[in-house]
Design a protein around this motif. Structure first.
Motif, mmCIF file in Angstrom:
data_model
loop_
_atom_site.group_PDB
_atom_site.id
_atom_site.type_symbol
_atom_site.label_atom_id
_atom_site.label_comp_id
_atom_site.label_asym_id
_atom_site.label_seq_id
_atom_site.Cartn_x
_atom_site.Cartn_y
_atom_site.Cartn_z
ATOM 1 N N PHE A 180 2.590 -1.137 23.426
ATOM 2 C CA PHE A 180 3.072 0.268 23.258
ATOM 3 C C PHE A 180 1.951 1.189 22.816
ATOM 4 C CE2 PHE A 180 5.056 3.598 21.182
ATOM 5 C CZ PHE A 180 5.878 4.166 21.883
ATOM 6 N N LEU A 198 9.068 -2.417 19.510
ATOM 7 C CA LEU A 198 7.762 -1.689 19.953
ATOM 8 C C LEU A 198 6.837 -2.713 19.874
ATOM 9 C CD1 LEU A 198 8.126 1.870 19.335
ATOM 10 C CD2 LEU A 198 8.874 0.789 21.273
ATOM 11 N N ALA A 225 9.124 3.653 15.450
ATOM 12 C CA ALA A 225 10.013 2.718 15.724
ATOM 13 C C ALA A 225 11.025 2.739 14.779
ATOM 14 C CB ALA A 225 9.264 1.387 15.586
ATOM 15 N N THR A 232 9.110 -3.770 15.135
ATOM 16 C CA THR A 232 7.755 -3.464 15.723
ATOM 17 C C THR A 232 6.996 -4.917 15.540
ATOM 18 O OG1 THR A 232 7.163 -2.924 13.534
ATOM 19 C CG2 THR A 232 7.168 -0.992 14.923
#
Ligand code: C2E
Ligand code: MG
Ligand code: MG
Ligand code: MG
Length: 275
Positions: A180, A198, A225, A232
């Protein structure tokens, strides 16, 4: 003279081009044969919570080449993607990853999710069927299997992606966005995709200590996020300083060489096993 040299150059170029093409064709047929002969295997890399618990294992394809030894994806994924063989490799990876998950469950670690990378060519309506085939009638606890998609795979046809993902979510599958920050995802879509996490690209994590803008990017991804209620995972954590920085900023999971290289499940099981 100039003309002759030009022609020689063209001939040399042509020869080089032919070698590249024939080497590629050779490699494609080797991969196909390798898949049939069972030369592919999986290495796993853990994703840790900041307090050191294994939350997930990412399956990474490896090719035990009869002559060239153990090959990493850079040697075969590009040619698999060009030739469409990635679909066959992807089916193998899904099936094998779920088979290995059963060993994890037997070791008392049903809580560890398995993450599998999915390429663009695999991300079609056939994927649903492929997952069902790989499940072989076994139920999948929700969250036990996560598919990692890149931004470009998602953004290619966002509407179609959402539809496809919804069908897979019904099977208990979750999704994360791999690498990402390197692609072009639209924030408007990010909240519409049924994604859970992510994965912050390794390139931002790498220079965290030295590069203020990379640190700002990591911080922003974590904030974004969390604002969207997503988790994350930081990729490519190699130093204690990176680990501490990410933990202090609330990054949910960490993955990288700091804890070791990807390994066969057998090598990881003893430390994972819970009696
Ligand atoms: P990825 O999904 O982003 O996987 C992470 C890659 O980063 C892995 O490389 C891993 O070994 C490497 N890595 C992990 N921690 C560190 C670190 O601390 N430092 C550095 N420098 N590298 C780290 P690997 O195994 O060579 O895989 C490369 C890529 O190949 C993967 O990137 C993924 O995009 C692709 N790939 C691997 N297996 C599969 C597969 O089964 N299917 C598909 N479609 N793609 C795969
Ligand atoms: Mg990945
Ligand atoms: Mg990645
Ligand atoms: Mg990648």
């Amino acid at each position: 003279e100039a003309k002759r040299r030009g022609r020689n150059r063209a001939v040399a170029y042509r020869a080089e081009f032919d070698t590249t093409v024939s080497r590629r064709l050779q490699l494609i047929s080797e991969v196909r044969a390798g898949l049939e002969r069972g030369e592919f295997e999986l290495a796993f890399q853990a994703q840790y919570t900041p307090d050191g618990h294994v939350a997930a294992l990412e399956a990474l394809a490896r090719w035990r080449h009869p002559l060239r030894g153990l090959l990493e994806p850079a040697h075969f994924i590009p040619v698999c993607e060009e030739s469409g063989l990635i679909v066959d490799l992807g089916r193998y990876v899904l099936r094998e990853a779920l088979r290995e998950r059963r060993r994890l469950v037997e070791a008392g670690r049903a809580d560890v999710r398995i993450a599998v990378n999915v390429s663009a060519a695999q991300f079609t309506d056939d994927l649903h069927r492929d997952v069902l085939d790989a499940l072989d009638g076994q139920p999948l606890p929700p969250g036990a299997l996560e598919l990692e998609l890149t931004e470009s795979v998602l953004m290619d046809r966002p509407g179609h992606a959402i539809e496809l993902m919804r069908g897979l979510v019904e099977l208990g599958i979750t999704f994360s966005v791999d690498d990402f920050g390197t692609g072009y995802s639209s924030l408007a879509y990010l909240k519409r995709f049924p994604i859970k996490r992510l994965k912050i690209d390794r390139s931002f994590v790498q220079d965290l200590d030295a590069d203020a803008s990379d640190a700002a990017i990591c911080q922003s991804i974590i904030s974004l996020a969390h604002a969207l209620d997503l988790g994350t995972v930081a990729e490519g954590v190699e130093t204690e300083a990176q680990r501490a920085w990410l933990r202090d900023r609330g990054c949910d999971e960490l993955q990288g060489y700091l804890w070791g290289r990807p390994q066969p499940l057998d090598a990881l099981l003893p430390t994972l096993r819970r009696h």
